[in-house]
Design a protein around this motif. Structure first.
Motif, PDB file in Angstrom:
ATOM      1  N   TYR A   8      33.145  36.890  29.051  1.00  0.00           N
ATOM      2  CA  TYR A   8      34.487  36.335  28.860  1.00  0.00           C
ATOM      3  C   TYR A   8      34.820  36.391  27.372  1.00  0.00           C
ATOM      4  O   TYR A   8      33.992  36.753  26.545  1.00  0.00           O
ATOM      5  CB  TYR A   8      34.559  34.890  29.367  1.00  0.00           C
ATOM      6  CG  TYR A   8      35.977  34.378  29.525  1.00  0.00           C
ATOM      7  CD1 TYR A   8      36.878  35.004  30.373  1.00  0.00           C
ATOM      8  CD2 TYR A   8      36.409  33.262  28.815  1.00  0.00           C
ATOM      9  CE1 TYR A   8      38.178  34.549  30.520  1.00  0.00           C
ATOM     10  CE2 TYR A   8      37.710  32.791  28.953  1.00  0.00           C
ATOM     11  CZ  TYR A   8      38.596  33.436  29.802  1.00  0.00           C
ATOM     12  OH  TYR A   8      39.887  32.988  29.936  1.00  0.00           O
ATOM     13  N   ASN A  10      35.912  34.582  23.704  1.00  0.00           N
ATOM     14  CA  ASN A  10      35.336  33.443  23.004  1.00  0.00           C
ATOM     15  C   ASN A  10      36.252  32.229  23.172  1.00  0.00           C
ATOM     16  O   ASN A  10      36.977  31.829  22.262  1.00  0.00           O
ATOM     17  CB  ASN A  10      35.140  33.760  21.526  1.00  0.00           C
ATOM     18  CG  ASN A  10      34.455  32.611  20.796  1.00  0.00           C
ATOM     19  OD1 ASN A  10      33.690  31.856  21.384  1.00  0.00           O
ATOM     20  ND2 ASN A  10      34.755  32.459  19.520  1.00  0.00           N
ATOM     21  N   ASP A  31      25.475  34.241  27.760  1.00  0.00           N
ATOM     22  CA  ASP A  31      26.899  33.944  27.609  1.00  0.00           C
ATOM     23  C   ASP A  31      27.509  34.994  26.678  1.00  0.00           C
ATOM     24  O   ASP A  31      27.479  34.856  25.460  1.00  0.00           O
ATOM     25  CB  ASP A  31      27.064  32.540  27.026  1.00  0.00           C
ATOM     26  CG  ASP A  31      28.511  32.079  26.976  1.00  0.00           C
ATOM     27  OD1 ASP A  31      29.364  32.726  27.618  1.00  0.00           O
ATOM     28  OD2 ASP A  31      28.778  31.070  26.284  1.00  0.00           O
ATOM     29  N   ARG A  33      30.313  36.702  24.870  1.00  0.00           N
ATOM     30  CA  ARG A  33      31.681  36.396  24.416  1.00  0.00           C
ATOM     31  C   ARG A  33      32.247  37.640  23.744  1.00  0.00           C
ATOM     32  O   ARG A  33      31.788  38.036  22.675  1.00  0.00           O
ATOM     33  CB  ARG A  33      31.673  35.179  23.493  1.00  0.00           C
ATOM     34  CG  ARG A  33      31.239  33.919  24.248  1.00  0.00           C
ATOM     35  CD  ARG A  33      31.245  32.671  23.386  1.00  0.00           C
ATOM     36  NE  ARG A  33      30.848  31.518  24.191  1.00  0.00           N
ATOM     37  CZ  ARG A  33      31.607  30.446  24.421  1.00  0.00           C
ATOM     38  NH1 ARG A  33      32.825  30.389  23.899  1.00  0.00           N
ATOM     39  NH2 ARG A  33      31.162  29.460  25.162  1.00  0.00           N
ATOM     40  N   ASN A  35      34.614  40.168  21.846  1.00  0.00           N
ATOM     41  CA  ASN A  35      35.575  40.195  20.746  1.00  0.00           C
ATOM     42  C   ASN A  35      36.363  41.498  20.683  1.00  0.00           C
ATOM     43  O   ASN A  35      37.409  41.565  20.043  1.00  0.00           O
ATOM     44  CB  ASN A  35      34.855  39.969  19.413  1.00  0.00           C
ATOM     45  CG  ASN A  35      34.236  38.577  19.321  1.00  0.00           C
ATOM     46  OD1 ASN A  35      34.890  37.589  19.633  1.00  0.00           O
ATOM     47  ND2 ASN A  35      32.972  38.507  18.905  1.00  0.00           N
ATOM     48  N   THR A 201      36.727  26.050  20.414  1.00  0.00           N
ATOM     49  CA  THR A 201      37.623  27.224  20.492  1.00  0.00           C
ATOM     50  C   THR A 201      39.035  26.734  20.783  1.00  0.00           C
ATOM     51  O   THR A 201      39.238  25.630  21.296  1.00  0.00           O
ATOM     52  CB  THR A 201      37.165  28.182  21.616  1.00  0.00           C
ATOM     53  OG1 THR A 201      37.138  27.473  22.862  1.00  0.00           O
ATOM     54  CG2 THR A 201      35.768  28.744  21.317  1.00  0.00           C
TER      55      THR A 201
END
Length: 203
Positions: A8, A10, A31, A33, A35, A201
Motif C-alpha cells: 500500500y 505510506n 509492510d 509502503r 513510494n 501519516t
C-alpha cells in the motif's frame, strides 16, 4: 504460518484495517509502503492498492484482504451469524466512509471543502455513527461490537473513528458504546504496541 506481504501507499487508508488485524493476531508480515506507484503499478493484480501476497499469491481488494485475514486469524466472529453481523457493521462503516469521500474529500476548493467538512461532521457523521452504535448495541456486549470478544468490526470502528476524530476530537462524546469499543481495542496488548509505533501519516 503463511508469508504475508502487504502492499500500500505510506498511509493508513484502505490497508490499515488489514494491518490492525495482523497486529491483533500477532502475525509478522512485510509492510511494503510504495513510494513509486507509477513504476510498480503493473505488479498489482488489477492495477490498484492495496494488495497482499500470501506465499507469493496476490490478492487484491481491501475488504477481501481484510475478511480473509480476519477469518484466518479468528477475528471474524465465532460462527457464521457473528461473521455476518461483523460484516454488517463493517458495511455500515463503509457507508460512512463513502459519504466522507463523496461529500468532503472530492471537494477541491479549500473554502468549499471547509464548509462541506463542517456540515458532514455535524450531520452525516452523527447519523452514521448512530447507525454503527445501534448495531453494536444489538450485536455485542460491553467493549465489543459483536459477541463477547474482539472482531475485525471492532478494529474497523477504531480506525474510522480515529480518522474522524482527527477533524473533531469530541465527536464521540455522545457515543458511549463506541468509546468503550475503542478502549477495548486499545487495551489489547498487540494493538497497543502497534499503535505506539505506527508511522504518523497524513491519511
Amino acid at each position: 504460518m503463511p508469508a504475508y506481504k502487504l502492499y500500500y501507499f505510506n498511509g493508513r487508508g484502505r490497508a490499515e484495517i488489514s494491518r490492525l488485524i495482523l497486529a491483533a493476531a500477532g502475525v509478522k508480515y512485510e509492510d511494503v509502503r510504495i513510494n513509486d506507484w507509477p513504476r510498480t503499478k503493473s505488479d498489482a493484480p488489477i492495477g490498484q492498492l492495496p494488495y497482499i501476497e500470501i506465499d507469493g499469491q496476490k490478492l487484491p481488494q481491501s475488504l477481501s484482504i481484510a475478511r480473509f485475514l480476519a477469518r484466518e486469524h479468528n477475528l471474524a466472529g465465532k460462527n457464521n451469524l457473528e461473521a455476518a453481523k461483523a460484516d454488517a457493521i463493517v458495511d455500515t462503516c463503509i457507508d460512512l466512509m463513502t459519504g466522507f469521500y463523496q461529500k468532503v474529500f472530492l471537494v477541491t476548493d479549500l473554502g468549499a471543502k471547509e464548509v462541506a467538512l463542517k456540515k458532514f461532521l455535524a450531520d452525516d457523521a452523527v447519523k452514521g455513527l448512530k447507525n454503527v452504535e445501534n448495531l453494536a448495541k444489538q450485536f455485542g456486549t460491553k467493549g465489543f461490537s459483536v459477541g463477547n470478544c474482539l472482531t475485525w468490526a471492532d478494529l474497523f470502528i477504531h480506525e474510522i473513528t480515529f480518522s474522524l476524530m482527527n477533524y473533531q476530537g469530541d465527536l464521540l462524546d455522545n457515543f458511549q458504546v463506541l468509546r468503550q469499543i475503542r478502549d477495548a481495542v486499545e487495551s489489547n496488548e498487540n494493538i497497543a504496541e502497534y499503535l505506539k509505533n505506527r508511522p504518523v501519516t497524513p491519511f
